[in-house]
Design a protein around this motif. Sequence first.
Motif, PDB file in Angstrom:
ATOM      1  N   CYS A  16      -3.025 109.125  16.426  1.00  0.00           N
ATOM      2  CA  CYS A  16      -2.289 107.976  16.285  1.00  0.00           C
ATOM      3  C   CYS A  16      -0.885 108.156  15.648  1.00  0.00           C
ATOM      4  N   MET A  17      -0.742 108.919  14.745  1.00  0.00           N
ATOM      5  CA  MET A  17       0.483 109.354  14.006  1.00  0.00           C
ATOM      6  C   MET A  17       1.500 109.784  14.845  1.00  0.00           C
ATOM      7  N   ILE A  18       1.036 110.827  15.645  1.00  0.00           N
ATOM      8  CA  ILE A  18       1.889 111.459  16.868  1.00  0.00           C
ATOM      9  C   ILE A  18       2.483 110.385  17.612  1.00  0.00           C
ATOM     10  N   VAL A  19       1.630 109.362  18.107  1.00  0.00           N
ATOM     11  CA  VAL A  19       1.959 108.154  18.952  1.00  0.00           C
ATOM     12  C   VAL A  19       3.057 107.280  18.307  1.00  0.00           C
ATOM     13  N   MET A  20       2.911 107.170  17.070  1.00  0.00           N
ATOM     14  CA  MET A  20       3.965 106.355  16.127  1.00  0.00           C
ATOM     15  C   MET A  20       5.117 107.077  16.184  1.00  0.00           C
ATOM     16  N   LEU A  21       4.967 108.311  15.825  1.00  0.00           N
ATOM     17  CA  LEU A  21       6.298 109.125  15.720  1.00  0.00           C
ATOM     18  C   LEU A  21       7.031 109.317  17.190  1.00  0.00           C
ATOM     19  N   THR A  22       6.348 109.665  17.899  1.00  0.00           N
ATOM     20  CA  THR A  22       6.960 109.804  19.009  1.00  0.00           C
ATOM     21  C   THR A  22       7.451 108.564  19.968  1.00  0.00           C
ATOM     22  N   ALA A  23       6.927 107.538  19.975  1.00  0.00           N
ATOM     23  CA  ALA A  23       7.037 106.411  20.602  1.00  0.00           C
ATOM     24  C   ALA A  23       7.812 105.193  20.167  1.00  0.00           C
ATOM     25  N   GLY A  24       8.011 105.273  18.805  1.00  0.00           N
ATOM     26  CA  GLY A  24       8.491 104.118  18.073  1.00  0.00           C
ATOM     27  C   GLY A  24       7.782 103.070  17.947  1.00  0.00           C
ATOM     28  N   LYS A  25       8.455 101.959  17.322  1.00  0.00           N
ATOM     29  CA  LYS A  25       7.437 100.840  16.935  1.00  0.00           C
ATOM     30  C   LYS A  25       7.312 100.075  18.380  1.00  0.00           C
ATOM     31  N   GLU A  26       8.250  99.914  19.278  1.00  0.00           N
ATOM     32  CA  GLU A  26       7.975  99.272  20.373  1.00  0.00           C
ATOM     33  C   GLU A  26       6.996  99.820  21.307  1.00  0.00           C
ATOM     34  N   GLY A  27       6.927 101.080  21.432  1.00  0.00           N
ATOM     35  CA  GLY A  27       6.239 101.828  22.370  1.00  0.00           C
ATOM     36  C   GLY A  27       4.622 101.933  21.644  1.00  0.00           C
ATOM     37  N   SER A  28       4.666 102.037  20.379  1.00  0.00           N
ATOM     38  CA  SER A  28       3.464 101.882  19.553  1.00  0.00           C
ATOM     39  C   SER A  28       2.650 100.568  19.779  1.00  0.00           C
ATOM     40  N   ILE A  29       3.446  99.586  19.790  1.00  0.00           N
ATOM     41  CA  ILE A  29       2.900  98.118  19.904  1.00  0.00           C
ATOM     42  C   ILE A  29       2.282  97.991  21.172  1.00  0.00           C
ATOM     43  N   LYS A  30       3.100  98.572  22.363  1.00  0.00           N
ATOM     44  CA  LYS A  30       2.663  98.686  23.942  1.00  0.00           C
ATOM     45  C   LYS A  30       1.307  99.247  23.940  1.00  0.00           C
ATOM     46  N   PHE A  31       1.355 100.596  23.274  1.00  0.00           N
ATOM     47  CA  PHE A  31       0.021 101.762  23.472  1.00  0.00           C
ATOM     48  C   PHE A  31      -1.001 100.855  22.816  1.00  0.00           C
TER      49      PHE A  31
END
Length: 88
Positions: A16-31
């Motif tokens: 989860c931390m890696i997703v948030m670091l690499t995808a940014g806020k908008e990408g994390s929300i979509k994921f």
Amino acid sequence: MGFATGLTGALLYLGCMIVMLTAGKEGSIKFFNNLLHGLDTSNIIRMDVPLLEAFFGIIQTFILGWLLGACIAAIYNVQIKIKNRNVI
């Protein structure tokens, strides 16, 4: 069982931390919206998580997972002992 469950939970937390670091806020929300079957996470995603808070979060996740796994193993072991007593 407890260690395996705790470590699995900690790895999910790290993922989860890696997703948030690499995808940014908008990408994390979509994921996470896709992962949670359309649940809108835009109001609960917080990108400014302090490092100490993330550290304690991963430790707490491991401990809760360990307790959960140990509880499942204990219940399973008790059930097996009761079953074996009834067979003999």
